[in-house]
Scaffold this motif. Structure first.
Motif, PDB file in Angstrom:
ATOM      1  N   TYR A  99       0.850  -1.148   0.056  1.00 37.47           N
ATOM      2  CA  TYR A  99       0.150   0.126  -0.059  1.00 37.47           C
ATOM      3  C   TYR A  99       0.965   1.243   0.003  1.00 37.47           C
ATOM      4  CZ  TYR A  99      -4.003  -2.783   1.576  1.00 37.47           C
ATOM      5  OH  TYR A  99      -5.099  -4.151   1.768  1.00 37.47           O
ATOM      6  N   VAL A 153      -9.879  11.535  -0.323  1.00 43.67           N
ATOM      7  CA  VAL A 153      -9.418   9.846   0.050  1.00 43.67           C
ATOM      8  C   VAL A 153     -10.024   8.734  -0.473  1.00 43.67           C
ATOM      9  CG1 VAL A 153      -9.070   8.519   1.972  1.00 43.67           C
ATOM     10  CG2 VAL A 153      -8.621  10.865   2.131  1.00 43.67           C
ATOM     11  N   LYS A 154     -11.558   8.990  -0.548  1.00 42.03           N
ATOM     12  CA  LYS A 154     -12.374   7.985  -1.040  1.00 42.03           C
ATOM     13  C   LYS A 154     -12.262   7.765  -2.403  1.00 42.03           C
ATOM     14  CE  LYS A 154     -17.422   6.943  -1.310  1.00 42.03           C
ATOM     15  NZ  LYS A 154     -18.965   7.471  -1.422  1.00 42.03           N
ATOM     16  N   THR A 171      -8.990   5.938  -3.048  1.00 44.22           N
ATOM     17  CA  THR A 171      -9.001   4.772  -2.241  1.00 44.22           C
ATOM     18  C   THR A 171      -9.542   3.563  -3.405  1.00 44.22           C
ATOM     19  OG1 THR A 171      -9.368   5.185  -0.254  1.00 44.22           O
ATOM     20  CG2 THR A 171      -9.836   3.222  -0.683  1.00 44.22           C
ATOM     21  N   GLY A 181      -7.410   3.134  -6.740  1.00 48.17           N
ATOM     22  CA  GLY A 181      -6.111   2.561  -6.285  1.00 48.17           C
ATOM     23  C   GLY A 181      -6.648   1.199  -6.407  1.00 48.17           C
ATOM     24  N   LYS A 182      -7.884   0.585  -5.842  1.00 45.87           N
ATOM     25  CA  LYS A 182      -8.362  -0.621  -5.944  1.00 45.87           C
ATOM     26  C   LYS A 182      -8.646  -1.138  -7.391  1.00 45.87           C
ATOM     27  CE  LYS A 182     -10.688  -1.013  -1.363  1.00 45.87           C
ATOM     28  NZ  LYS A 182     -11.982  -1.031  -0.862  1.00 45.87           N
ATOM     29  N   GLN A 215      -3.050   0.365  -4.466  1.00 41.92           N
ATOM     30  CA  GLN A 215      -3.975   0.679  -3.304  1.00 41.92           C
ATOM     31  C   GLN A 215      -3.166   1.420  -2.361  1.00 41.92           C
ATOM     32  OE1 GLN A 215      -6.772  -2.071  -1.926  1.00 41.92           O
ATOM     33  NE2 GLN A 215      -5.807  -4.036  -2.760  1.00 41.92           N
ATOM     34  N   VAL A 216      -4.245   2.473  -1.596  1.00 41.61           N
ATOM     35  CA  VAL A 216      -3.740   3.275  -0.692  1.00 41.61           C
ATOM     36  C   VAL A 216      -4.455   3.137   0.706  1.00 41.61           C
ATOM     37  CG1 VAL A 216      -3.625   5.265  -2.257  1.00 41.61           C
ATOM     38  CG2 VAL A 216      -5.711   4.946  -1.053  1.00 41.61           C
ATOM     39  N   TRP A 217      -3.515   3.276   1.878  1.00 45.08           N
ATOM     40  CA  TRP A 217      -4.222   3.235   3.160  1.00 45.08           C
ATOM     41  C   TRP A 217      -3.969   4.490   3.748  1.00 45.08           C
ATOM     42  CZ3 TRP A 217      -5.958  -1.337   4.919  1.00 45.08           C
ATOM     43  CH2 TRP A 217      -6.462  -1.551   6.401  1.00 45.08           C
ATOM     44  N   ARG A 218      -5.119   5.108   4.499  1.00 47.71           N
ATOM     45  CA  ARG A 218      -4.884   6.391   5.018  1.00 47.71           C
ATOM     46  C   ARG A 218      -4.540   6.405   6.268  1.00 47.71           C
ATOM     47  NH1 ARG A 218     -10.707  10.105   5.752  1.00 47.71           N
ATOM     48  NH2 ARG A 218      -9.571  12.087   5.759  1.00 47.71           N
TER      49      ARG A 218
END
Length: 504
Positions: free
Chosen positions: A397, A408-409, A412, A415-416, A421-424
């Protein structure tokens, strides 16, 4: 010899592969002759393979039964075709549950399929894919399969005496070859941006200086991109004392590279990428094996430049500007030193407690420049910023920071979709950046390092909607996995492109 004067740079400038080979892909309306045949089986369907002769169907059925092959995603069964077959080898590939097929899965599948077929030295491959649908239609699934194939195929081998020259020609039988080709065209443009970012990141530091990077960026002018390069005197005149200082220890000094693709007249989106072409750590010099990888510290700049190229080649309906602060963080009598106080263009002063926390310094002036001269609707910065990020979320991530929940949404989801992918992680700990003699310190006195670095950057974004993505650990891979080969990954181009093209 400078990278710009080498023949390989032509490939870099065009966003093409620096590898000596590239998979050839065509979409067809009927199954073609080839040495190898790829067929698919969904987990929830019985495979009939009616388009094959009886002897081949019988052999495939027996192999599937013998191997207890259920069609689980990514699993394979390989058989040598009967003498009567037009093919020498047949590979049955599991799709998992058909209604769960999506872009992410098909890209991964394409990458792993290509690796297997390349290992088998299959020069020509026919793929039967006309009968499958999923979360998206057949054409998009087939295009994503092709996308994964070529993402995995790209390698950086300019320094090898005998680079891999093996090439595979694929023909993919689909429902509509016209629709599949149209879907793939956009993905090809994104691939070109990924390959550009990978090649720039993988190039050795002595051949990828700030000047080399600026010259590579200028090649995007052929796609209608406006490119501007600010040199040290201009940087200093604008008051960008942080960017100027970080590059001061190298012979070339700093550069600020701006690449603007104006696909419409909307308020621009600004992409800001960290461009440290080599990070020695400065006087807080790095030790250990990790220093050999510090050519990768410009991967953020490479990713945002690759994204602009992708949008320009696709003639996308977006207005996007990449702002890339470039410097080599070296040690010399001219280098900035621990204890120095730098004045940023924002007007904030920064006490340098560690010269190895230089990325946030150059980004501070780049964020100011993007705001000052482009008044963007949104700013997104990408940076290989902190080891703390790797300790927090690893390499699978990237870490995303923002006070804007909607952004952020969106990232996210993007990324998927593209397997980036990202992680906040949280912003905060601003009091850890307090200085006795300046407005800020460049490292936190306590707290999580990834967060204090992000919070430092936050001081330079004003009221602009902003996202920071820390890609430390994502920018280079030591081994191949799915659609990503070893070396520079081009991480960031796909998530940014997906976000931009989705209408953010």
């Amino acid at each position: 010899m400078s990278i710009i004067s080498r023949l390989s740079t032509v490939a870099i400038a065009l966003g093409a592969s620096l590898s000596a080979h590239a998979a050839d892909i065509q979409f067809t309306s009927k199954l073609q002759d080839a040495k190898s045949l790829v067929v698919f089986k969904a987990e929830d369907q019985k495979a009939s393979f009616k388009f094959l002769d009886k002897a081949t169907r019988t052999q495939l059925s027996k192999a599937i039964e013998t191997e207890n092959f259920e069609g689980k995603f990514g699993k394979t069964v390989e058989v040598i075709a009967p003498v009567s077959s037009d093919y020498a080898r047949i590979l049955v590939v599991g799709l998992g549950k058909e209604d769960e097929l999506n872009a992410s899965k098909m890209t991964k599948l394409g990458g792993n399929l290509h690796a297997k077929l390349e290992d088998k030295k299959s020069e020509t491959v026919a793929i039967s894919f006309e009968s499958f649908e999923g979360e998206v239609n057949n054409s998009e699934l087939a295009a994503q399969l092709a996308h994964g194939i070529n993402l995995r195929d790209h390698t950086f081998e300019v320094y090898k005496k005998e680079p891999n020259t093996f090439n595979i020609s694929y023909s993919i039988d689909v429902d509509s070859k016209r629709k599949a080709a149209k879907e793939y065209l956009t993905l090809e443009h994104i691939q070109s941006g990924v390959f550009l970012a990978r090649d720039l990141t993988s190039e050795i530091a002595s051949e990828m200086t700030p000047v080399d990077f600026a010259n590579a960026a200028k090649q995007l002018e052929q796609y209608g991109v406006e490119v501007k390069v600010l040199e040290p005197a201009e940087i200093k005149e604008l008051g960008m004392g942080a960017l100027e200082a970080v590059g001061r220890g190298s012979a070339q000094g700093s550069r600020l590279v701006i690449a603007h693709y104006k696909g419409n007249n909307d308020t621009p989106i600004a992409l800001v990428g960290k461009g440290i072409t080599f990070d020695s750590g400065g006087y807080n010099v790095k030790t250990g094996k990790s220093i050999a990888l510090m050519k990768v510290d410009m991967a953020g700049a490479a990713a945002v430049l690759g994204t602009v190229q992708a949008m320009a080649k696709a003639k996308a309906d977006v207005n996007v500007v990449a702002v890339m602060p470039m410097a080599a963080n070296m040690v010399s009598e001219n280098s900035f030193a621990p204890g120095d106080v730098l004045r940023t263009a924002e007007g904030l002063s920064v006490e340098v407690l560690n010269t190895d926390a230089e990325g946030r310094l150059i980004l501070s002036d780049a964020l100011w420049y993007a705001r000052q001269f482009y008044k963007p609707e949104i700013m997104v910065d990408l940076a290989t910023l902190t080891g703390s990020k790797i300790r927090a979320v690893g390499n699978n991530y990237s870490a995303i920071f923002s006070e804007d929940d909607q952004l952020v949404k969106e990232f996210t989801l993007a990324g998927k979709t593209v397997n980036e992918q990202v992680w906040r992680l949280p912003l905060g700990y601003k009091d850890a950046l307090k200085s006795d003699i300046a407005d800020l310190t460049n490292i936190g006195s306590y707290g999580p390092g990834a967060t204090t670095a992000a919070t430092f950057l936050q001081q330079f974004v004003g009221d602009t909607r902003w996202v920071h993505i820390d890609i430390a650990g994502n920018a280079i891979s030591k081994k191949t996995k799915d659609e990503v080969p070893a070396g520079g990954t081009g991480y960031g181009v796909r998530i940014l492109s997906e976000w931009l093209l989705s209408g953010n």
